[in-house]
Design an enzyme around this catalytic site. Structure first.
Site, PDB file in Angstrom:
ATOM      1  CB  CYS A 218       4.584   2.201   7.316  1.00 58.88           C
ATOM      2  SG  CYS A 218       4.320   3.869   6.634  1.00 58.88           S
ATOM      3  CG  LEU A 219       6.551   0.858   1.750  1.00 60.98           C
ATOM      4  CD1 LEU A 219       6.148   1.094   0.282  1.00 60.98           C
ATOM      5  CD2 LEU A 219       7.599   0.033   1.740  1.00 60.98           C
TER       6      LEU A 219
ATOM      7  N   GLY B 200       0.784  -1.104   0.037  1.00 63.13           N
ATOM      8  CA  GLY B 200       0.003  -0.171   0.048  1.00 63.13           C
ATOM      9  C   GLY B 200       0.958   1.172   0.044  1.00 63.13           C
TER      10      GLY B 200
ATOM     11  CG  HIS C 164      -0.149   7.113   5.403  1.00 62.79           C
ATOM     12  ND1 HIS C 164       0.898   7.628   5.925  1.00 62.79           N
ATOM     13  CD2 HIS C 164       0.016   5.500   5.071  1.00 62.79           C
ATOM     14  CE1 HIS C 164       1.945   6.347   6.072  1.00 62.79           C
ATOM     15  NE2 HIS C 164       1.066   5.381   5.771  1.00 62.79           N
TER      16      HIS C 164
ATOM     17  CD  GLN D 283       3.156   5.838   2.394  1.00 66.03           C
ATOM     18  OE1 GLN D 283       2.275   5.176   2.253  1.00 66.03           O
ATOM     19  NE2 GLN D 283       4.297   4.985   3.304  1.00 66.03           N
TER      20      GLN D 283
ATOM     21  CG  HIS E 169      -1.193   1.282   7.343  1.00 64.87           C
ATOM     22  ND1 HIS E 169      -0.166   0.988   8.050  1.00 64.87           N
ATOM     23  CD2 HIS E 169      -0.524   2.150   6.462  1.00 64.87           C
ATOM     24  CE1 HIS E 169       0.939   1.597   8.013  1.00 64.87           C
ATOM     25  NE2 HIS E 169       0.740   2.177   6.677  1.00 64.87           N
ATOM     26  CD  GLU E 170      -1.463   2.560   2.719  1.00 65.23           C
ATOM     27  OE1 GLU E 170      -1.157   3.771   2.534  1.00 65.23           O
ATOM     28  OE2 GLU E 170      -0.625   1.732   2.966  1.00 65.23           O
TER      29      GLU E 170
HETATM   30 NI    NI Z   1       2.017   3.537   5.464  1.00 67.00          NI
END
Ligand code: NI
Length: 184
Positions: free
Chosen positions: A99-100, A45, A145, A50, A141-142
């Site tokens: 998370c990236l 994701g 953000h 991000q 989660h996304e």
């Molecule tokens: Ni994330």
């Protein structure tokens, strides 16, 4: 193109993102680039903040998790533009997530096992869809953000303390990961 991924400490990750305007130029291209960036980083994701864009948009592809045990992940690839979670199930389940933007950190987070989401795709077609299980978790989660939140905001103070060293290192730009990043 592949974007560098903005890491913990970058202010854009803490901003409430703005709706994607209807006249946004070449939204399908942006969606494709977000997928490319995500695949390169081996994520499932990715949200627009991000990659430094404060826009209410994210992509998810968990098709890689599809197997005989989990056939429901087949075709589990979506672009979410201006999404709205309109219903959340009462049942919660704790499961590890990462998370990236927080490389090297993995913690258990409780999430609803069902969400109903209204969203547009990259071609401005409107959808309303129910997601369950891991897909529901990824959506939550996304979605966070887009409101300037990170999954570590949901973990216990003790667990946060355990990760303090890693977080401090990120704030100093000391990061070791396989994909290209932007740090403070
Ligand atoms: Ni994330």
């Amino acid at each position: 193109m592949i974007y560098p991924i903005y890491v913990y400490g970058m202010p854009v990750l803490r901003k409430v993102a703005k709706e994607v305007p209807k006249d946004y130029e070449n939204l399908p291209q942006l969606a494709e680039d977000m997928f490319k960036t995500m695949y390169r980083a081996e994520g499932v994701g990715l949200a627009a903040p991000q990659i430094g864009l404060s826009l209410r948009m994210f992509v998810i592809d968990i098709e890689i998790l599809a197997d005989d045990e989990h056939p429901e992940f087949k075709g589990a690839k979506r672009v979410f533009v201006n999404p709205e979670i309109i219903e959340m199930g009462d049942e919660l389940k704790a499961q590890d997530e990462g998370c990236l933007s927080l490389p090297g950190i993995s913690e258990s987070v409780k999430r609803a096992t069902m969400v109903r989401v209204k969203y547009f795709d990259e071609n401005w077609n409107e959808h309303e869809e129910v997601f369950t299980g891991f897909f529901a978790k990824a959506v939550q989660h996304e979605y966070e953000h887009l409101d300037g939140k990170l999954f570590i905001d949901n973990i216990s103070p003790v667990r946060r303390t355990m990760n303090r060293g890693r977080l401090q290192a990120m704030l100093k730009g000391k990061i070791n990961c396989r994909y290209s990043v932007k740090t403070v």
